[in-house]
Design a protein around this motif. Structure first.
Motif, PDB file in Angstrom:
ATOM      1  N   ARG A  14       4.937   0.863   2.477  1.00  0.00           N
ATOM      2  CA  ARG A  14       6.690   1.351   2.128  1.00  0.00           C
ATOM      3  C   ARG A  14       7.474  -0.114   2.482  1.00  0.00           C
ATOM      4  O   ARG A  14       8.267  -0.211   1.661  1.00  0.00           O
ATOM      5  N   GLU A  15       7.106  -0.792   3.642  1.00  0.00           N
ATOM      6  CA  GLU A  15       7.942  -1.963   3.926  1.00  0.00           C
ATOM      7  C   GLU A  15       7.772  -2.805   2.560  1.00  0.00           C
ATOM      8  O   GLU A  15       9.066  -3.735   2.125  1.00  0.00           O
ATOM      9  N   LEU A  16       6.586  -3.134   2.156  1.00  0.00           N
ATOM     10  CA  LEU A  16       6.367  -4.133   1.211  1.00  0.00           C
ATOM     11  C   LEU A  16       7.145  -3.808  -0.186  1.00  0.00           C
ATOM     12  O   LEU A  16       7.693  -4.387  -0.936  1.00  0.00           O
ATOM     13  N   GLU A  17       7.280  -2.422  -0.375  1.00  0.00           N
ATOM     14  CA  GLU A  17       7.838  -1.936  -1.701  1.00  0.00           C
ATOM     15  C   GLU A  17       9.165  -1.959  -1.490  1.00  0.00           C
ATOM     16  O   GLU A  17      10.004  -2.278  -2.221  1.00  0.00           O
ATOM     17  N   ARG A  18       9.769  -1.526  -0.285  1.00  0.00           N
ATOM     18  CA  ARG A  18      11.309  -1.896   0.042  1.00  0.00           C
ATOM     19  C   ARG A  18      11.794  -3.157  -0.209  1.00  0.00           C
ATOM     20  O   ARG A  18      12.794  -3.379  -0.785  1.00  0.00           O
ATOM     21  N   GLU A  19      10.744  -4.156   0.141  1.00  0.00           N
ATOM     22  CA  GLU A  19      11.150  -5.538   0.017  1.00  0.00           C
ATOM     23  C   GLU A  19      10.838  -6.172  -1.338  1.00  0.00           C
ATOM     24  O   GLU A  19      11.252  -7.412  -1.463  1.00  0.00           O
ATOM     25  N   GLY A  20      10.426  -5.259  -2.124  1.00  0.00           N
ATOM     26  CA  GLY A  20      10.212  -5.768  -3.665  1.00  0.00           C
ATOM     27  C   GLY A  20       8.852  -6.415  -4.057  1.00  0.00           C
ATOM     28  O   GLY A  20       8.747  -7.221  -5.001  1.00  0.00           O
ATOM     29  N   TYR A  21       7.748  -6.577  -2.918  1.00  0.00           N
ATOM     30  CA  TYR A  21       6.669  -7.106  -3.141  1.00  0.00           C
ATOM     31  C   TYR A  21       5.704  -6.248  -3.763  1.00  0.00           C
ATOM     32  O   TYR A  21       4.700  -7.009  -4.523  1.00  0.00           O
ATOM     33  N   ILE A  22       5.740  -5.209  -3.843  1.00  0.00           N
ATOM     34  CA  ILE A  22       4.723  -4.231  -4.499  1.00  0.00           C
ATOM     35  C   ILE A  22       5.730  -2.810  -5.103  1.00  0.00           C
ATOM     36  O   ILE A  22       6.784  -2.819  -4.617  1.00  0.00           O
ATOM     37  N   TYR A  23       4.972  -2.423  -5.989  1.00  0.00           N
ATOM     38  CA  TYR A  23       5.551  -1.022  -6.499  1.00  0.00           C
ATOM     39  C   TYR A  23       4.473  -0.279  -6.485  1.00  0.00           C
ATOM     40  O   TYR A  23       2.985  -0.535  -6.551  1.00  0.00           O
ATOM     41  N   SER A  24       4.675   1.243  -6.418  1.00  0.00           N
ATOM     42  CA  SER A  24       3.876   2.296  -6.514  1.00  0.00           C
ATOM     43  C   SER A  24       3.705   2.965  -7.668  1.00  0.00           C
ATOM     44  O   SER A  24       5.012   3.405  -8.288  1.00  0.00           O
ATOM     45  N   LEU A  25       2.655   3.633  -8.106  1.00  0.00           N
ATOM     46  CA  LEU A  25       2.645   4.511  -9.176  1.00  0.00           C
ATOM     47  C   LEU A  25       2.211   5.942  -8.757  1.00  0.00           C
ATOM     48  O   LEU A  25       0.917   5.769  -8.186  1.00  0.00           O
ATOM     49  N   GLN A  26       2.709   6.847  -9.011  1.00  0.00           N
ATOM     50  CA  GLN A  26       2.245   8.209  -8.352  1.00  0.00           C
ATOM     51  C   GLN A  26       0.885   8.657  -8.885  1.00  0.00           C
ATOM     52  O   GLN A  26       0.584   8.441 -10.060  1.00  0.00           O
ATOM     53  N   GLY A  27      -0.174   8.743  -8.054  1.00  0.00           N
ATOM     54  CA  GLY A  27      -1.469   8.913  -8.473  1.00  0.00           C
ATOM     55  C   GLY A  27      -2.307   7.762  -8.834  1.00  0.00           C
ATOM     56  O   GLY A  27      -3.219   7.973  -9.175  1.00  0.00           O
ATOM     57  N   LYS A  28      -1.590   6.768  -8.996  1.00  0.00           N
ATOM     58  CA  LYS A  28      -2.521   5.497  -9.350  1.00  0.00           C
ATOM     59  C   LYS A  28      -2.625   4.333  -8.283  1.00  0.00           C
ATOM     60  O   LYS A  28      -3.812   3.822  -8.402  1.00  0.00           O
ATOM     61  N   GLY A  29      -1.765   4.699  -7.474  1.00  0.00           N
ATOM     62  CA  GLY A  29      -1.849   3.490  -6.289  1.00  0.00           C
ATOM     63  C   GLY A  29      -0.755   2.349  -5.985  1.00  0.00           C
ATOM     64  O   GLY A  29       0.373   2.637  -6.856  1.00  0.00           O
ATOM     65  N   LEU A  49      -3.533  -2.865  -5.197  1.00  0.00           N
ATOM     66  CA  LEU A  49      -4.061  -3.095  -3.906  1.00  0.00           C
ATOM     67  C   LEU A  49      -4.995  -2.015  -3.391  1.00  0.00           C
ATOM     68  O   LEU A  49      -4.666  -0.997  -4.208  1.00  0.00           O
ATOM     69  N   PRO A  50      -5.575  -2.376  -2.232  1.00  0.00           N
ATOM     70  CA  PRO A  50      -6.529  -1.299  -2.005  1.00  0.00           C
ATOM     71  C   PRO A  50      -5.713  -0.032  -1.612  1.00  0.00           C
ATOM     72  O   PRO A  50      -4.637   0.074  -1.040  1.00  0.00           O
ATOM     73  N   SER A  51      -6.403   1.372  -1.895  1.00  0.00           N
ATOM     74  CA  SER A  51      -5.738   2.523  -1.500  1.00  0.00           C
ATOM     75  C   SER A  51      -5.543   2.490   0.135  1.00  0.00           C
ATOM     76  O   SER A  51      -6.287   1.875   0.744  1.00  0.00           O
ATOM     77  N   VAL A  52      -4.466   3.420   0.474  1.00  0.00           N
ATOM     78  CA  VAL A  52      -4.351   3.527   1.975  1.00  0.00           C
ATOM     79  C   VAL A  52      -5.482   4.022   2.693  1.00  0.00           C
ATOM     80  O   VAL A  52      -5.817   3.334   3.757  1.00  0.00           O
ATOM     81  N   ARG A  53      -6.331   5.075   2.053  1.00  0.00           N
ATOM     82  CA  ARG A  53      -7.465   5.507   2.773  1.00  0.00           C
ATOM     83  C   ARG A  53      -8.488   4.399   2.767  1.00  0.00           C
ATOM     84  O   ARG A  53      -9.187   4.294   3.957  1.00  0.00           O
ATOM     85  N   THR A  54      -8.672   3.594   1.581  1.00  0.00           N
ATOM     86  CA  THR A  54      -9.812   2.648   1.569  1.00  0.00           C
ATOM     87  C   THR A  54      -9.531   1.628   2.633  1.00  0.00           C
ATOM     88  O   THR A  54     -10.367   1.161   3.479  1.00  0.00           O
ATOM     89  N   LEU A  55      -8.219   0.880   2.738  1.00  0.00           N
ATOM     90  CA  LEU A  55      -7.747   0.200   3.707  1.00  0.00           C
ATOM     91  C   LEU A  55      -7.902   0.249   5.100  1.00  0.00           C
ATOM     92  O   LEU A  55      -8.384  -0.211   5.907  1.00  0.00           O
ATOM     93  N   SER A  56      -7.509   1.994   5.260  1.00  0.00           N
ATOM     94  CA  SER A  56      -7.554   2.241   6.633  1.00  0.00           C
ATOM     95  C   SER A  56      -9.132   2.374   7.170  1.00  0.00           C
ATOM     96  O   SER A  56      -9.192   1.938   8.314  1.00  0.00           O
ATOM     97  N   GLN A  57     -10.060   2.631   6.230  1.00  0.00           N
ATOM     98  CA  GLN A  57     -11.375   2.697   6.698  1.00  0.00           C
ATOM     99  C   GLN A  57     -11.911   1.346   7.125  1.00  0.00           C
ATOM    100  O   GLN A  57     -12.541   1.147   7.886  1.00  0.00           O
TER     101      GLN A  57
END
Length: 129
Positions: free
Chosen positions: A57-72, A35-43
């Protein structure tokens, strides 16, 4: 990629989570796609980064996405049992909403028309709204 309605009563983060869910469920966003980074999507959306972060965070909590530290953030693979649980939750919510609609006087034809609008949107058409 994402269009938000700033005039809507629905909070921006909810609009964003709904849009991402829709794109995942319709196969526009594929498993493990970044997914686009938070900063990119924010802009791009001219929205506060905290709002984007809240949606992610909500999408991750619901299991739709996952995050990798430093990768997105990435689209999570949908497991069959997760899908079954989600379908059951949606079914229960639909039953509740349909009972309310019937109570308010919606006819079977009106409910059917709404279903057909959703089908058209899913196939790439626009609703009549």
């Amino acid at each position: 990629m994402f269009e938000l309605d700033v005039r809507s009563r629905k909070p921006i983060y909810e609009q964003l989570t709904d849009k991402v869910k829709e794109m995942i469920l319709h196969g526009i966003l594929q498993t493990d796609e970044q997914l686009p980074s938070v900063r990119t999507l924010s802009q791009q959306l001219t929205v506060n980064p905290n709002t984007i972060q809240k949606a992610y965070r909500e999408l991750e909590r619901e299991g739709y996405i996952y995050s990798l530290q430093g990768k997105g953030s990435f689209v999570a693979p949908m497991k069959k049992e997760q899908n079954a649980i989600k379908k059951a939750e949606v079914r229960d919510e639909l039953l509740r909403l349909m009972a309310e609609a019937v109570y308010l006087g919606f006819t079977a034809a009106e409910i059917s028309s709404l279903y057909q609008q959703v089908e058209k949107q899913r196939e790439g058409g626009k609703s009549d709204d």
